[in-house]
Enzyme design. Structure first.
Site, mmCIF file in Angstrom:
data_model
loop_
_atom_site.group_PDB
_atom_site.id
_atom_site.type_symbol
_atom_site.label_atom_id
_atom_site.label_comp_id
_atom_site.label_asym_id
_atom_site.label_seq_id
_atom_site.Cartn_x
_atom_site.Cartn_y
_atom_site.Cartn_z
ATOM 1 N N ASN A 170 41.279 41.459 40.774
ATOM 2 C CA ASN A 170 41.989 40.271 40.340
ATOM 3 C C ASN A 170 43.421 40.344 40.854
ATOM 4 O O ASN A 170 44.114 41.329 40.628
ATOM 5 C CB ASN A 170 41.960 40.184 38.803
ATOM 6 N N HIS A 176 40.311 35.729 41.342
ATOM 7 C CA HIS A 176 39.645 36.653 40.434
ATOM 8 C C HIS A 176 39.047 37.770 41.278
ATOM 9 O O HIS A 176 38.948 37.651 42.506
ATOM 10 C CB HIS A 176 38.547 35.934 39.658
ATOM 11 N N GLU A 212 36.015 38.865 41.792
ATOM 12 C CA GLU A 212 34.831 38.524 42.586
ATOM 13 C C GLU A 212 35.207 37.644 43.772
ATOM 14 O O GLU A 212 34.675 37.820 44.872
ATOM 15 C CB GLU A 212 33.795 37.808 41.705
ATOM 16 N N CYS A 218 33.240 34.839 35.381
ATOM 17 C CA CYS A 218 33.552 33.558 34.755
ATOM 18 C C CYS A 218 32.758 32.431 35.425
ATOM 19 O O CYS A 218 31.980 32.663 36.356
ATOM 20 C CB CYS A 218 35.052 33.287 34.869
ATOM 21 N N SER A 220 32.037 40.538 33.090
ATOM 22 C CA SER A 220 31.136 39.403 33.264
ATOM 23 C C SER A 220 31.843 38.284 34.029
ATOM 24 O O SER A 220 32.919 37.838 33.627
ATOM 25 C CB SER A 220 30.702 38.904 31.879
ATOM 26 N N ASP A 250 44.372 33.794 32.290
ATOM 27 C CA ASP A 250 43.365 34.130 33.298
ATOM 28 C C ASP A 250 42.018 33.483 32.995
ATOM 29 O O ASP A 250 41.299 33.101 33.905
ATOM 30 C CB ASP A 250 43.200 35.651 33.403
ATOM 31 N N CYS A 273 33.512 32.269 39.311
ATOM 32 C CA CYS A 273 32.901 33.354 40.080
ATOM 33 C C CYS A 273 31.376 33.281 40.037
ATOM 34 O O CYS A 273 30.707 33.572 41.028
ATOM 35 C CB CYS A 273 33.423 34.688 39.581
#
Length: 150
Positions: A44, A55, A57, A84, A82, A147, A87
């Site tokens: 991130n 982010h 990912e 979002c 996990s 975020d 992503c």
């Protein structure tokens, strides 16, 4: 993928999360794996780069560069947290068939939605990932809420 390889790749994602934290960012890391090889890694970087979308990912996918549809179909995305909605949308857009999540205790993205769309989601409930995020959220609640869009 056997447990030893899963641990190895999640460790690489955790390394990315730690890198983000050392840069005064949010400690979430990700790696993209194809044929048991890391082809992209990221963390991130919203704070570090003043970005609305970086982010872990997204940074990981960006750093993997352009890949073919076949490459994505043979990939596994590892993330310490996990993914979002944004992503998870990238996972669906590129047809990434499997996501391995370090933890979803501190935040759970739309896992059921991506499962319903055919993505295999495995949650490890990794104590290191949980502890890292719990501490960050406790110490930085306003930044964390920014975020996740709250």
């Amino acid at each position: 993928m056997d447990d030893e390889k899963i641990r190895k790749f999640m460790s690489a994602a955790i390394e990315e999360a730690r890198k983000g934290l050392s840069e005064e960012g949010i400690p979430i890391g990700s790696v993209l794996v194809i044929d048991d090889k890391i082809v992209g890694r990221g963390h991130n970087q919203r704070m570090q780069k003043g970005s609305a979308v970086l982010h872990a990912e997204m940074d990981c996918l960006e750093n993997a560069g352009r890949l073919t549809a076949k490459d994505y179909r043979n990939s596994v995305l590892f993330s310490t947290l996990s993914p979002c909605d944004m992503c998870s949308g990238a996972v669906l857009l590129y047809g990434i068939p499997k996501v391995i999540v370090g933890e979803n205790k501190t935040f759970q993205g739309p896992e059921q939605y991506v499962l319903n769309r055919g993505v295999v989601v495995t949650v490890l409930n990794d104590p290191e990932c949980i502890e890292m995020m719990e501490k960050f959220i406790r110490d930085n609640p306003a930044l964390w809420n920014e975020d996740i869009g709250e």
